[in-house]
Design a protein around this motif. Structure first.
Motif, PDB file in Angstrom:
ATOM      1  N   PRO A  43      15.116   2.385 -12.190  1.00 19.55           N
ATOM      2  CA  PRO A  43      15.645   3.548 -12.919  1.00 19.55           C
ATOM      3  C   PRO A  43      16.988   3.998 -12.329  1.00 19.55           C
ATOM      4  CG  PRO A  43      13.320   3.835 -12.389  1.00 19.55           C
ATOM      5  CD  PRO A  43      13.773   2.622 -11.647  1.00 19.55           C
ATOM      6  N   GLU A  44      17.989   4.346 -13.213  1.00 16.06           N
ATOM      7  CA  GLU A  44      19.319   4.793 -12.760  1.00 16.06           C
ATOM      8  C   GLU A  44      19.203   6.180 -12.135  1.00 16.06           C
ATOM      9  OE1 GLU A  44      23.892   5.311 -14.517  1.00 16.06           O
ATOM     10  OE2 GLU A  44      22.186   4.943 -15.870  1.00 16.06           O
ATOM     11  N   GLN A  45      19.774   6.313 -10.953  1.00 15.22           N
ATOM     12  CA  GLN A  45      19.706   7.578 -10.238  1.00 15.22           C
ATOM     13  C   GLN A  45      20.950   8.426 -10.564  1.00 15.22           C
ATOM     14  OE1 GLN A  45      17.158   8.658  -8.287  1.00 15.22           O
ATOM     15  NE2 GLN A  45      16.069   6.774  -8.854  1.00 15.22           N
ATOM     16  N   ALA A  46      20.739   9.692 -10.935  1.00 12.91           N
ATOM     17  CA  ALA A  46      21.850  10.602 -11.252  1.00 12.91           C
ATOM     18  C   ALA A  46      22.476  11.114  -9.954  1.00 12.91           C
ATOM     19  CB  ALA A  46      21.358  11.770 -12.100  1.00 12.91           C
ATOM     20  N   GLU A 327      44.057  13.982 -12.369  1.00 10.62           N
ATOM     21  CA  GLU A 327      43.010  13.913 -13.376  1.00 10.62           C
ATOM     22  C   GLU A 327      42.047  15.078 -13.214  1.00 10.62           C
ATOM     23  OE1 GLU A 327      42.435   9.146 -14.235  1.00 10.62           O
ATOM     24  OE2 GLU A 327      41.354  10.053 -12.560  1.00 10.62           O
ATOM     25  N   ILE A 328      41.464  15.474 -14.331  1.00 12.92           N
ATOM     26  CA  ILE A 328      40.396  16.461 -14.346  1.00 12.92           C
ATOM     27  C   ILE A 328      39.111  15.744 -14.718  1.00 12.92           C
ATOM     28  CG2 ILE A 328      39.502  18.543 -15.436  1.00 12.92           C
ATOM     29  CD1 ILE A 328      41.846  19.059 -13.597  1.00 12.92           C
ATOM     30  N   TRP A 329      38.115  15.811 -13.831  1.00 11.09           N
ATOM     31  CA  TRP A 329      36.830  15.154 -14.065  1.00 11.09           C
ATOM     32  C   TRP A 329      35.818  16.188 -14.553  1.00 11.09           C
ATOM     33  CZ3 TRP A 329      35.501   9.926 -13.133  1.00 11.09           C
ATOM     34  CH2 TRP A 329      36.559   9.128 -12.655  1.00 11.09           C
ATOM     35  N   TYR A 330      35.035  15.772 -15.557  1.00 11.55           N
ATOM     36  CA  TYR A 330      34.042  16.676 -16.136  1.00 11.55           C
ATOM     37  C   TYR A 330      32.810  15.875 -16.567  1.00 11.55           C
ATOM     38  CZ  TYR A 330      35.723  14.894 -20.637  1.00 11.55           C
ATOM     39  OH  TYR A 330      36.057  14.070 -21.681  1.00 11.55           O
ATOM     40  N   ILE A 331      31.759  16.584 -16.928  1.00 15.36           N
ATOM     41  CA  ILE A 331      30.518  15.955 -17.384  1.00 15.36           C
ATOM     42  C   ILE A 331      30.477  16.019 -18.900  1.00 15.36           C
ATOM     43  CG2 ILE A 331      28.005  16.023 -17.277  1.00 15.36           C
ATOM     44  CD1 ILE A 331      28.223  17.375 -14.581  1.00 15.36           C
ATOM     45  N   ASP A 332      30.311  14.848 -19.543  1.00 21.42           N
ATOM     46  CA  ASP A 332      30.291  14.833 -21.006  1.00 21.42           C
ATOM     47  C   ASP A 332      28.906  15.184 -21.527  1.00 21.42           C
ATOM     48  OD1 ASP A 332      28.710  12.584 -20.709  1.00 21.42           O
ATOM     49  OD2 ASP A 332      30.282  11.155 -21.254  1.00 21.42           O
ATOM     50  N   GLN A 333      28.753  15.086 -22.837  1.00 26.74           N
ATOM     51  CA  GLN A 333      27.492  15.483 -23.473  1.00 26.74           C
ATOM     52  C   GLN A 333      26.331  14.568 -23.103  1.00 26.74           C
ATOM     53  OE1 GLN A 333      28.381  15.620 -27.643  1.00 26.74           O
ATOM     54  NE2 GLN A 333      29.609  17.498 -27.477  1.00 26.74           N
ATOM     55  N   ASN A 334      26.618  13.386 -22.577  1.00 29.10           N
ATOM     56  CA  ASN A 334      25.565  12.450 -22.168  1.00 29.10           C
ATOM     57  C   ASN A 334      25.296  12.507 -20.671  1.00 29.10           C
ATOM     58  OD1 ASN A 334      25.318  11.412 -24.829  1.00 29.10           O
ATOM     59  ND2 ASN A 334      27.154  10.149 -24.492  1.00 29.10           N
ATOM     60  N   SER A 335      25.769  13.569 -20.030  1.00 27.56           N
ATOM     61  CA  SER A 335      25.575  13.762 -18.585  1.00 27.56           C
ATOM     62  C   SER A 335      26.235  12.647 -17.771  1.00 27.56           C
ATOM     63  CB  SER A 335      24.085  13.871 -18.237  1.00 27.56           C
ATOM     64  OG  SER A 335      23.506  14.992 -18.858  1.00 27.56           O
ATOM     65  N   ARG A 336      27.349  12.165 -18.262  1.00 26.24           N
ATOM     66  CA  ARG A 336      28.074  11.118 -17.552  1.00 26.24           C
ATOM     67  C   ARG A 336      29.497  11.595 -17.249  1.00 26.24           C
ATOM     68  NH1 ARG A 336      25.361   6.493 -17.082  1.00 26.24           N
ATOM     69  NH2 ARG A 336      23.484   6.243 -18.385  1.00 26.24           N
ATOM     70  N   LEU A 337      30.065  10.976 -16.208  1.00 28.33           N
ATOM     71  CA  LEU A 337      31.397  11.378 -15.774  1.00 28.33           C
ATOM     72  C   LEU A 337      32.459  10.932 -16.763  1.00 28.33           C
ATOM     73  CD1 LEU A 337      31.603  10.778 -11.905  1.00 28.33           C
ATOM     74  CD2 LEU A 337      31.588  12.945 -13.146  1.00 28.33           C
ATOM     75  N   VAL A 381      25.393  11.674 -13.828  1.00 30.52           N
ATOM     76  CA  VAL A 381      25.518  12.753 -12.841  1.00 30.52           C
ATOM     77  C   VAL A 381      24.641  13.929 -13.246  1.00 30.52           C
ATOM     78  CG1 VAL A 381      27.856  12.125 -12.093  1.00 30.52           C
ATOM     79  CG2 VAL A 381      27.524  13.647 -14.044  1.00 30.52           C
ATOM     80  N   LYS A 382      24.440  14.774 -12.253  1.00 31.06           N
ATOM     81  CA  LYS A 382      23.688  15.995 -12.463  1.00 31.06           C
ATOM     82  C   LYS A 382      24.419  17.133 -11.762  1.00 31.06           C
ATOM     83  CE  LYS A 382      19.227  18.202 -11.476  1.00 31.06           C
ATOM     84  NZ  LYS A 382      17.903  18.038 -10.841  1.00 31.06           N
ATOM     85  N   SER A 383      24.640  18.217 -12.482  1.00 35.65           N
ATOM     86  CA  SER A 383      25.359  19.351 -11.908  1.00 35.65           C
ATOM     87  C   SER A 383      24.455  20.133 -10.971  1.00 35.65           C
ATOM     88  CB  SER A 383      25.875  20.271 -13.025  1.00 35.65           C
ATOM     89  OG  SER A 383      26.454  21.437 -12.465  1.00 35.65           O
TER      90      SER A 383
END
Length: 396
Positions: A43-46, A327-337, A381-383
């Protein structure tokens, strides 16, 4: 018996070899089946990251520049006439504040007094000659009428009209000469041309001044002025020239050496670009600087802060949110960078203000507080602070 024993031994050896062979073949087949059987996916770890919730807002930049406080007028006072200094006011000392018209020093010049007396005598003689000419003209007109001549004489000299005009001109000339002599005599009194701060005094009792000699240096005290140069990028953050001048746009003046501030205003704006610096300047003023608490003194080095116009559709982020690659990094709607490149509209000591991409307007986003170069787009990712409140300080 001997042959039987040998045959039994051969049969046992063959059986053993056959057993080993089948065991090895079975082991190989088992291993092949084990390799061909796919392993279950891990399983992929966030990745847990610190973020801040941001919303689109409107913000105003603060433009800062430094300059030197200067008076409106800086005068190197000179003597307009020659003469000996016979008196000097006690107020004519460095650091003293004087009113307009205050007598700083007195010069003695007998020639000036004599010139005034001579001019008065000349004027009196001219006025007397004018009166006599007026009487003679009246007598000439009376004689012309008594003689019974019809019409005007062939020459205006008969009625003494040119002589009268000459007499009037002599009076005007004498008045001008007297006025000039009195003005020069008045200039022997050295007075302040405006409310002033004495910077230097260059004369002493008994010294002789020629016309044009330095008397001292005076600074006007009605207004202090600070010229600051701004780049084109700074001007883009400010309102238009008409707004800056019409509304007395405020400018905060801060001391570089102490924690003192004064509220000034924009007085004028240069309408040209300096050929050397490629910058435009504006003038910030403060009325009655010496009456402020504390006083703003000429020559002080200060910083001027001017609030710019409000800019729409911005994110206000911590300075650390802008990566080394801009660059500005953010979390998209799929919880990915995800990330996008940007150039800040402006920055201050704590925040960086970013123009929001059109596709991301009017939506809250989780933005990484401190991105690293090792991050990859698409990572799960997970915030760590999903409950962080949105920035509501922006005025929509």
């Amino acid at each position: 018996m001997k042959y039987l024993s040998q045959w039994i031994t051969l049969l046992l050896a063959g059986a053993a070899i056959a057993g080993v062979y089948f065991y090895v073949m079975h082991a190989i087949e088992t291993q092949q089946n084990r390799v061909q059987t796919p392993r279950p996916e891990t399983p992929e770890q966030a990745l847990e990251l610190s973020t801040i919730t941001v919303n689109t807002g409107s913000y105003a930049a603060t433009i800062k520049a430094s300059g030197v406080v200067k008076p409106r007028y800086a005068l190197t006072m000179t003597s307009q006439v020659s003469g000996e200094v016979i008196s000097i006011s006690n107020q004519f000392e460095s650091g003293q504040v004087i009113k307009k018209g205050y007598l700083l020093a007195q010069l003695e010049n007998s020639e000036l007094n004599s010139a005034v007396a001579s001019a008065k005598n000349t004027l009196a003689s001219a006025e007397l000659a004018l009166k006599e000419e007026i009487r003679q003209g009246e007598q000439a007109r009376a004689e012309w009428a008594a003689a019974g001549f019809q019409g005007a004489p062939d020459s205006d000299l008969v009625l003494r009209e040119p002589q009268l005009e000459a007499a009037k001109a002599d009076v005007e000339s004498a008045k001008a000469a007297l006025n000039n002599a009195q003005t020069k005599l008045k200039h022997s009194q050295l007075t302040a041309p405006f409310d002033a701060l004495i910077i230097t005094r260059n004369i002493s009792l008994g010294s002789y001044l020629s016309s044009g000699s330095d008397v001292g240096t005076l600074y006007s005290i009605e207004r202090a002025e600070i010229k600051i140069d701004l780049s084109n990028s700074d001007w883009l953050k400010l309102p238009d020239t008409k707004t800056l001048l019409k509304d007395n746009w405020p400018a905060l003046i801060s001391s570089i050496d102490a924690n003192n501030t004064w509220q000034g205003k924009i007085l004028s704006i240069n309408q040209h670009v300096d050929e050397t610096t490629r910058m435009r300047s504006l003038l910030v003023s403060l009325d009655h600087p010496l009456d402020q608490t504390p006083a703003l003194i000429p020559g002080a080095f200060v910083e001027v802060s001017i609030q710019g116009k409000r800019l729409d559709n911005l994110w206000r982020l911590p300075n650390t949110a802008l990566s080394q690659k801009s660059e500005i990094w953010y979390i998209d709607q799929n919880s990915r960078l995800a990330a996008f490149e940007t150039t800040p509209r402006f920055v201050d000591s704590q925040y960086v203000y970013i123009q929001v991409p059109t596709s991301m307007l009017n939506k809250p986003y989780q933005v990484l507080v401190q991105p690293y170069n090792s991050y990859l787009k698409g990572m799960l990712v997970k915030s760590l602070n999903t409950s962080a409140s949105a920035d509501k300080s922006a005025k929509q």
